[in-house]
Write a protein that holds these residues in place. Structure first.
Motif, short mmCIF file in Angstrom:
data_model
loop_
_atom_site.label_atom_id
_atom_site.label_comp_id
_atom_site.label_asym_id
_atom_site.label_seq_id
_atom_site.Cartn_x
_atom_site.Cartn_y
_atom_site.Cartn_z
N GLU A 9 0.86 -1.19 0.00
CA GLU A 9 0.00 0.00 0.00
C GLU A 9 0.89 1.23 0.00
OE1 GLU A 9 -3.31 2.25 2.84
OE2 GLU A 9 -2.71 0.20 3.30
N PHE A 10 0.51 2.22 -0.82
CA PHE A 10 1.29 3.45 -0.85
C PHE A 10 0.43 4.62 -1.28
CE2 PHE A 10 1.63 1.34 -4.93
CZ PHE A 10 1.56 2.35 -5.88
N GLN A 11 0.89 5.81 -0.95
CA GLN A 11 0.23 7.04 -1.35
C GLN A 11 1.20 7.84 -2.19
OE1 GLN A 11 -1.01 8.72 2.40
NE2 GLN A 11 -2.98 7.69 2.25
N THR A 12 0.67 8.41 -3.27
CA THR A 12 1.52 9.21 -4.13
C THR A 12 0.69 10.20 -4.94
OG1 THR A 12 3.27 9.16 -5.80
CG2 THR A 12 1.49 7.58 -6.09
N SER A 13 1.30 11.31 -5.26
CA SER A 13 0.72 12.26 -6.21
C SER A 13 1.43 12.13 -7.55
CB SER A 13 0.86 13.68 -5.65
OG SER A 13 2.22 13.96 -5.35
N ARG A 14 2.29 11.10 -7.65
CA ARG A 14 3.11 10.90 -8.85
C ARG A 14 2.88 9.51 -9.46
NH1 ARG A 14 8.92 12.82 -6.72
NH2 ARG A 14 9.42 12.65 -8.93
N ILE A 15 1.62 9.10 -9.54
CA ILE A 15 1.31 7.74 -9.98
C ILE A 15 1.78 7.48 -11.41
CG2 ILE A 15 -1.05 8.24 -10.73
CD1 ILE A 15 0.29 4.99 -9.06
N GLU A 16 1.74 8.48 -12.27
CA GLU A 16 2.19 8.26 -13.65
C GLU A 16 3.66 7.86 -13.69
OE1 GLU A 16 0.65 11.13 -12.68
OE2 GLU A 16 -1.34 10.81 -13.56
N GLU A 17 4.47 8.48 -12.83
CA GLU A 17 5.90 8.14 -12.78
C GLU A 17 6.11 6.74 -12.23
OE1 GLU A 17 8.56 11.52 -11.47
OE2 GLU A 17 6.56 12.41 -11.13
N ILE A 18 5.30 6.35 -11.27
CA ILE A 18 5.40 4.99 -10.72
C ILE A 18 4.98 3.98 -11.77
CG2 ILE A 18 4.44 3.39 -9.02
CD1 ILE A 18 4.59 5.69 -6.99
N GLU A 19 3.92 4.29 -12.52
CA GLU A 19 3.48 3.40 -13.60
C GLU A 19 4.60 3.22 -14.63
OE1 GLU A 19 -0.10 5.23 -15.01
OE2 GLU A 19 -1.34 4.19 -13.55
N GLN A 20 5.25 4.31 -15.01
CA GLN A 20 6.37 4.24 -15.97
C GLN A 20 7.51 3.39 -15.41
OE1 GLN A 20 4.89 4.95 -18.82
NE2 GLN A 20 6.73 5.99 -19.48
N LEU A 21 7.80 3.56 -14.15
CA LEU A 21 8.86 2.80 -13.50
C LEU A 21 8.55 1.30 -13.52
CD1 LEU A 21 11.48 2.99 -11.74
CD2 LEU A 21 9.96 3.11 -9.75
N GLY A 22 7.28 0.95 -13.35
CA GLY A 22 6.88 -0.45 -13.29
C GLY A 22 6.65 -1.11 -14.63
N ARG A 23 6.55 -0.34 -15.70
CA ARG A 23 6.24 -0.92 -17.01
C ARG A 23 7.31 -1.86 -17.56
NH1 ARG A 23 1.46 0.94 -18.34
NH2 ARG A 23 0.97 3.12 -18.09
N PRO A 24 8.57 -1.47 -17.61
CA PRO A 24 9.55 -2.42 -18.16
C PRO A 24 9.69 -3.62 -17.22
CG PRO A 24 10.64 -0.39 -17.47
CD PRO A 24 9.17 -0.22 -17.22
N SER A 25 9.88 -4.76 -17.81
CA SER A 25 10.07 -5.96 -16.98
C SER A 25 11.34 -5.81 -16.16
CB SER A 25 10.18 -7.20 -17.86
OG SER A 25 10.56 -8.31 -17.08
N ARG A 26 11.21 -6.00 -14.85
CA ARG A 26 12.37 -5.89 -13.96
C ARG A 26 13.28 -7.10 -14.09
NH1 ARG A 26 8.49 -4.86 -9.69
NH2 ARG A 26 9.56 -6.46 -8.54
N THR A 27 12.84 -8.11 -14.85
CA THR A 27 13.66 -9.30 -15.00
C THR A 27 14.22 -9.43 -16.41
OG1 THR A 27 11.71 -10.62 -15.50
CG2 THR A 27 12.41 -10.56 -13.20
N GLU A 28 14.05 -8.40 -17.24
CA GLU A 28 14.59 -8.47 -18.60
C GLU A 28 16.09 -8.73 -18.55
OE1 GLU A 28 13.63 -4.95 -20.78
OE2 GLU A 28 11.52 -5.47 -20.93
N GLY A 29 16.53 -9.75 -19.27
CA GLY A 29 17.94 -10.05 -19.33
C GLY A 29 18.48 -10.69 -18.06
N GLY A 30 17.63 -10.94 -17.09
CA GLY A 30 18.08 -11.53 -15.83
C GLY A 30 17.44 -12.87 -15.59
#
Length: 105
Positions: A9-30
């Motif tokens: 659970e989290f609160q943010t006024s910057r959800i678009e930036e968090i969505e962008q951060l989460g879009r690329p697979s964090r396991t790409e190449g790993g």
């Protein structure tokens, strides 16, 4: 045990930036992901409040994921975009019903 779920659970006024951060697979190449599924949600009753629901096969696979350097890096970047602390809920799944195959009428 039917699995393990972690809810962040989290609160943010910057959800678009968090969505962008989460879009690329964090396991790409790993190494392959240890989670089954991730669902990002917004609380309709509390604007600016969000939940990320992560479904794992087991507590052990969740801890394996948590111990990865890329997970720690992602969490630090996400926390920097939040308006308060991240709240983690660690839940053992007792049972589940997917609704598949049920007789609804």
């Amino acid at each position: 045990m039917a699995g393990f779920v972690q809810i962040i659970e989290f609160q943010t006024s910057r959800i678009e930036e968090i969505e962008q951060l989460g879009r690329p697979s964090r396991t790409e190449g790993g190494t392959p992901a240890t989670f089954r599924r991730i669902v990002a949600t917004a609380d309709r009753d509390r604007p600016g409040t969000y939940f990320t629901i992560v479904d794992f096969d087991s507590y052990e696979s969740a801890m394996e994921n948590s111990n990865r350097p890329e997970t720690s890096e992602f969490a630090a970047k996400m926390a920097a975009l939040c308006d308060g602390p991240l709240i983690f809920r660690n839940l053992d799944v007792l049972w589940e019903d997917t609704g598949e195959g049920s007789d609804n009428g």
